[in-house]
Write a protein that holds these residues in place. Structure first.
Motif, mmCIF file in Angstrom:
data_model
loop_
_atom_site.group_PDB
_atom_site.id
_atom_site.type_symbol
_atom_site.label_atom_id
_atom_site.label_comp_id
_atom_site.label_asym_id
_atom_site.label_seq_id
_atom_site.Cartn_x
_atom_site.Cartn_y
_atom_site.Cartn_z
ATOM 1 N N GLY A 114 0.808 -1.212 0.000
ATOM 2 C CA GLY A 114 0.000 0.000 0.000
ATOM 3 C C GLY A 114 0.841 1.261 0.000
ATOM 4 N N PHE A 115 1.943 1.239 0.754
ATOM 5 C CA PHE A 115 2.846 2.391 0.767
ATOM 6 C C PHE A 115 3.442 2.614 -0.620
ATOM 7 N N SER A 116 3.846 1.543 -1.281
ATOM 8 C CA SER A 116 4.423 1.667 -2.623
ATOM 9 C C SER A 116 3.406 2.233 -3.604
ATOM 10 N N VAL A 117 2.182 1.741 -3.535
ATOM 11 C CA VAL A 117 1.129 2.233 -4.434
ATOM 12 C C VAL A 117 0.832 3.696 -4.155
ATOM 13 N N ALA A 118 0.752 4.070 -2.876
ATOM 14 C CA ALA A 118 0.458 5.463 -2.531
ATOM 15 C C ALA A 118 1.549 6.397 -3.032
ATOM 16 N N VAL A 119 2.812 5.985 -2.899
ATOM 17 C CA VAL A 119 3.915 6.826 -3.364
ATOM 18 C C VAL A 119 3.846 7.011 -4.875
ATOM 19 N N VAL A 120 3.716 5.914 -5.603
ATOM 20 C CA VAL A 120 3.696 5.990 -7.066
ATOM 21 C C VAL A 120 2.457 6.730 -7.552
ATOM 22 N N HIS A 121 1.321 6.418 -6.955
ATOM 23 C CA HIS A 121 0.067 7.012 -7.416
ATOM 24 C C HIS A 121 0.011 8.502 -7.113
ATOM 25 N N THR A 122 0.694 8.941 -6.049
ATOM 26 C CA THR A 122 0.648 10.347 -5.652
ATOM 27 C C THR A 122 1.698 11.172 -6.367
ATOM 28 N N LEU A 123 2.921 10.649 -6.488
ATOM 29 C CA LEU A 123 4.020 11.438 -7.017
ATOM 30 C C LEU A 123 4.055 11.474 -8.541
ATOM 31 N N LEU A 124 3.608 10.419 -9.201
ATOM 32 C CA LEU A 124 3.610 10.414 -10.655
ATOM 33 C C LEU A 124 2.332 11.073 -11.183
ATOM 34 N N TRP A 125 2.194 11.083 -12.489
ATOM 35 C CA TRP A 125 1.061 11.744 -13.137
ATOM 36 C C TRP A 125 -0.268 11.157 -12.656
ATOM 37 N N GLN A 126 -1.305 11.993 -12.751
ATOM 38 C CA GLN A 126 -2.632 11.582 -12.328
ATOM 39 C C GLN A 126 -3.192 10.536 -13.277
ATOM 40 N N LEU A 127 -4.230 9.858 -12.803
ATOM 41 C CA LEU A 127 -4.873 8.820 -13.604
ATOM 42 C C LEU A 127 -5.543 9.463 -14.816
ATOM 43 N N ASN A 128 -4.983 9.252 -15.988
ATOM 44 C CA ASN A 128 -5.489 9.880 -17.202
ATOM 45 C C ASN A 128 -6.878 9.377 -17.563
ATOM 46 N N THR A 129 -7.203 8.169 -17.132
ATOM 47 C CA THR A 129 -8.497 7.600 -17.456
ATOM 48 C C THR A 129 -9.631 8.454 -16.908
ATOM 49 N N ARG A 130 -9.406 9.127 -15.785
ATOM 50 C CA ARG A 130 -10.447 9.985 -15.227
ATOM 51 C C ARG A 130 -10.728 11.156 -16.161
ATOM 52 N N LYS A 131 -9.653 11.742 -16.712
ATOM 53 C CA LYS A 131 -9.841 12.852 -17.642
ATOM 54 C C LYS A 131 -10.599 12.381 -18.883
ATOM 55 N N VAL A 132 -10.245 11.217 -19.397
ATOM 56 C CA VAL A 132 -10.940 10.668 -20.557
ATOM 57 C C VAL A 132 -12.403 10.389 -20.222
ATOM 58 N N PHE A 133 -12.634 9.906 -19.016
ATOM 59 C CA PHE A 133 -14.005 9.638 -18.574
ATOM 60 C C PHE A 133 -14.831 10.926 -18.578
ATOM 61 N N LEU A 134 -14.244 12.008 -18.081
ATOM 62 C CA LEU A 134 -14.961 13.278 -18.065
ATOM 63 C C LEU A 134 -15.255 13.759 -19.486
ATOM 64 N N GLU A 135 -14.324 13.559 -20.397
ATOM 65 C CA GLU A 135 -14.578 13.925 -21.785
ATOM 66 C C GLU A 135 -15.726 13.101 -22.364
ATOM 67 N N ARG A 136 -15.770 11.839 -22.015
ATOM 68 C CA ARG A 136 -16.858 10.995 -22.500
ATOM 69 C C ARG A 136 -18.180 11.402 -21.855
ATOM 70 N N VAL A 137 -18.159 11.788 -20.581
ATOM 71 C CA VAL A 137 -19.373 12.274 -19.925
ATOM 72 C C VAL A 137 -19.886 13.534 -20.617
ATOM 73 N N ALA A 138 -18.969 14.440 -20.977
ATOM 74 C CA ALA A 138 -19.379 15.657 -21.677
ATOM 75 C C ALA A 138 -20.065 15.325 -23.000
ATOM 76 N N ALA A 139 -19.527 14.348 -23.732
ATOM 77 C CA ALA A 139 -20.155 13.945 -24.990
ATOM 78 C C ALA A 139 -21.542 13.356 -24.752
ATOM 79 N N VAL A 140 -21.701 12.603 -23.673
ATOM 80 C CA VAL A 140 -23.002 12.025 -23.346
ATOM 81 C C VAL A 140 -24.000 13.122 -22.978
ATOM 82 N N TYR A 141 -23.557 14.099 -22.173
ATOM 83 C CA TYR A 141 -24.426 15.232 -21.845
ATOM 84 C C TYR A 141 -24.899 15.929 -23.115
ATOM 85 N N ALA A 142 -23.965 16.193 -24.026
ATOM 86 C CA ALA A 142 -24.318 16.897 -25.256
ATOM 87 C C ALA A 142 -25.316 16.082 -26.083
#
Length: 728
Positions: free
Chosen positions: A155-183
């Motif tokens: 868990g410590f290893s995952v927290a370090v990597v997940h926090t210090l490296l780039w954010q989860l890009n899939t969330r950004k893609v998900f939001l883009e897909r949500v915007a398309a669904v709203y439209a």
């Protein structure tokens, strides 16, 4: 020229692939960090640390840090309870086993609320049983400590990597897909309002089809979505809300828009068009909010009141009929659509709360919704009982029959007990076995290389390469994600020994391989024979129940009072939402339990019945009971009896075994309610001006004839399926 939609889809796919590669890199780095820490501290059972890191970066998404903290707490509590039972009752093995199994059953009950933490809590206790019977009390207590420490390192290893490296890009893609669904929903809403206002009718698609804009993202954002319709995960909530809203809008377009010009006065159409315009405005507000990454205000209470309440000032110029007209609108599909927008707005705000504040946001989003789920339901009880039965069967196989697998059988059994049905179990078992073999082959090659070149950096490089490829396969092949999952979990067992990272150790990998085979075999036995939940039988039983519920609702329609009639039964809607997943599970079963492609036509027919019942419900709400409508239901008074008889026959086609049902003849039903009412209406005297529309009974008759044709088609398709299935 390339269309804008095609360009948008191409950009979406590119962003998705980029996010998948990034997450695979983060997963591999997390496993390498866990391996290095376990090597540096020489943890007992050190191969577990990278295993847990991989588990958190796959099944723990989209909140691996939160899942680590909650799972760590669950493991500590479960280990303490199991250790206490072991110390007190270790001298009485049967009593120890009974109490530990009771505790494991209790842990599984919490999977309704916290899926991964509850599963891991049950797992540590289940593994402890096999460690105890293969060793002693001291060794089992040491195992509990090592298990918790390795999970802490992971868990410590995952927290370090997940926090210090780039954010989860899939969330950004998900939001883009949500915007398309709203439209998309906004455009459909405005188009429906325009057609209502102008009186123009247009052909509507026969069914909503397979509308799944979020499917490529479900692996990471909502991995537990198949477990049920209710979940606290904000991403899964959003997926379900959009799916439901799309289905509601299809129902509205299917049952209201084509018939509205002939069936509804212009004033009613204008009132409904205004409501749709306001719904479109709320969808535009949501679209603007998702683009700005900002929460939005709840749906205006005026909109809800307009659809949900009786406006007393509406009858000033037309009297009581106009008040009843507004009251009918509140009971219509449009009312349910507005409620769906309210749910979508809450999902929107919870999702942005999750994204805005890191770990704190995950905690906020976790409590943003009342989950609406009880701790104990039939699914959690079934999973708990099945796990206890599988563990007992594994103990008999290992202790009495000498089967291999060791304590690893408990690892797989804990996951297999909650897979839901035999189709999903077969998929998890067979596909996972292929992935495990792939991981084993890679591990053998890696162990051979490191035995010739015993350098720790080389070991880390091989760990990185193996976990990267396994995680990428888990994301890119969602139908075969179990292979990538098992490959990633198998790699550390192949070339990491139990006292810390070493080279050339194959005993753990062999034990894990046989653990999957033996546990998978035992789980299939329990799923298929001791408590069978077969997807096609489950689907057929739900269809039969929905048909009988429909017959009961039609009986209530004719028996009255019609002012309190509730429309289509909820079971029809439930079949439409769950059928596709069950059919997908049944693809992994042979013989008569395999999914027949013709079931898609049956689902479409059930949606047709649901839509027509919904429209009848809407029409009844537009006016109070009057002599013309009473005369209409007397003219076709034999309809509910025919419906009850025919629906019962069709229900038996699904409820009976296919071999028996194949001998039943398909239903032939032509009630001709429209023709009978047309003949009877010629002799009806003109009604006084009471606000009642003399054309509405004809529309209701048309809906009832559509229901009869859909039932007839359902029976015909069922007969063909039963005939094919009985030939196996």
């Amino acid at each position: 020229m390339v269309s804008t939609a095609a360009q948008s889809e191409r950009l979406y796919e590119e962003a998705l692939r980029e996010g998948q590669v990034r997450h695979a890199l983060k997963t591999a780095l997390g496993c390498c960090l866990a391996t290095a820490l376990s090597f540096f501290f020489h943890l007992p059972s050190g191969q577990l640390a990278p295993v847990f890191a991989y588990l958190l970066m796959t099944l723990g998404m989209p909140s691996p840090r939160l899942n680590w903290l909650v799972s760590q707490l669950a493991i500590v509590v479960s280990a303490l309870v199991s250790a206490l039972v072991l110390v007190v009752f270790g001298a009485a093995p049967f009593l120890y086993l009974a109490l530990t199994l009771l505790w494991i059953f209790t842990c599984v009950l919490f999977t309704n609320w916290f899926s991964l933490p509850a599963t891991l809590g049950a797992m540590v206790s289940a593994l402890g049983i096999f460690v105890f019977f293969d060793g002693d009390v001291g060794g089992t207590l040491g195992f509990y400590v090592a298990y918790g420490l390795n999970f802490l390192i992971a868990g410590f290893s995952v927290a370090v990597v997940h926090t210090l490296l780039w954010q989860l890009n899939t969330r950004k893609v998900f939001l883009e897909r949500v915007a398309a669904v709203y439209a998309r929903l906004e455009d459909q809403c405005r188009d429906a309002a325009r057609r209502l206002r102008s009186g123009e009718s247009a052909p509507v698609e026969d069914s909503p089809g397979e509308w799944a804009p979020f499917r490529p993202l479900r692996q990471l954002l909502a991995p537990e979505l198949r477990r049920g319709r209710d979940t606290a995960n904000p991403f899964a909530r959003m997926i379900l809300a959009c799916r439901s809203l799309n289905l509601r809008l299809w129902f509205f377009s299917r049952v209201i828009a084509p018939l509205a010009p002939a069936a509804l006065p212009a004033e009613v159409r204008l009132r409904m068009a205004r409501l749709l315009d306001r719904c479109a405005e709320q969808l535009h507000v949501l679209l603007d909010g998702i683009l700005r990454r900002e929460p939005v205000l709840p749906v205006d209470t005026d909109l809800v009141e307009e659809a949900d309440s009786v406006r007393l000032d509406a009858g000033l110029h037309r009297g009581e009929g106009d008040i009843l007209l507004v009251h009918g609108i509140h009971r219509s599909i449009l009312h349910r659509f507005i409620r769906g927008i309210q749910t979508l707005t809450r999902c929107h705000n919870a999702l942005l709360a999750n994204l805005r504040a890191g770990l704190g946001g995950e905690l906020v989003a976790l409590g943003a919704f009342p989950s609406g789920r009880r701790l104990v339901d039939v699914n959690s009880v079934r999973a708990g009982v099945k796990l206890v039965l599988i563990l007992l069967l594994l103990l008999v196989e290992e202790r009495g029959l000498g089967f291999p697998g060791g304590s690893q059988v408990a690892f797989f059994a804990t996951f297999f007990a909650s897979t839901g049905n035999l189709g999903r179990q077969n998929k998890t078992d067979l596909v996972g076995l292929a992935g495990l073999l792939g991981g084993f082959v890679f591990g053998v090659v890696a162990a051979f290389v490191t035995s010739r070149l015993p350098e720790f950096p080389l070991l880390l490089a091989l760990v990185f390469l193996g976990e990267f490829v396994a995680n990428l396969a888990y994301q890119r092949l969602p139908r075969y994600g179990a292979a990538g999952l098992q490959a990633g979990l198998a790699l550390p067992f192949t070339y990491l020994a139990t006292t810390g990272p070493e080279w050339g150790s194959f005993s753990s990998a062999t034990t894990r391989f046989w653990g999957l085979v033996v546990a998978g075999f035992s789980a299939v036995v329990v799923h298929a024979y001791l408590w069978p939940v077969l997807p096609m039988r489950q689907l057929r039983a739900s269809i039969a129940a929905a048909l009988r519920d429909t017959a009961a609702r039609l009986g209530h329609l004719f028996a009255g009072p019609r002012s309190t009639w509730e429309g289509p039964p909820p079971s029809l809607d439930d079949v439409a939402l769950r059928a596709r997943d069950l059919l997908d599970d049944a693809r992994y079963l042979p013989g008569p339990e395999h999914a027949d492609a013709a079931y898609d036509g049956i689902v479409d027919c059930l949606q047709e019945i649901d839509a027509n019942l919904e429209y009848v419900h809407f029409l009844l709400g537009l006016e109070k009971e009057h002599p013309l409508r009473q005369h209409f239901f007397r003219v076709i008074a034999d309809y509910p009896e025919q419906a009850s008889s025919n629906l019962e026959r069709v229900a038996r086609q699904f409820q009976q075994p296919p071999a028996s049902a194949a001998r039943m003849k398909p239903v032939r039903w032509e009630p001709d309610a429209s023709g009978r009412w047309e003949d009877a209406a010629r002799d009806v005297r003109p009604l006084p001006d009471t606000g009642a529309d003399p054309w509405r009974p004809a529309v209701i008759a048309r809906c009832l004839d559509h229901i009869a044709r859909a039932i007839e088609k359902t029976s015909s398709i069922a007969a063909e399926i039963n005939l094919r299935t009985s030939s196996y």
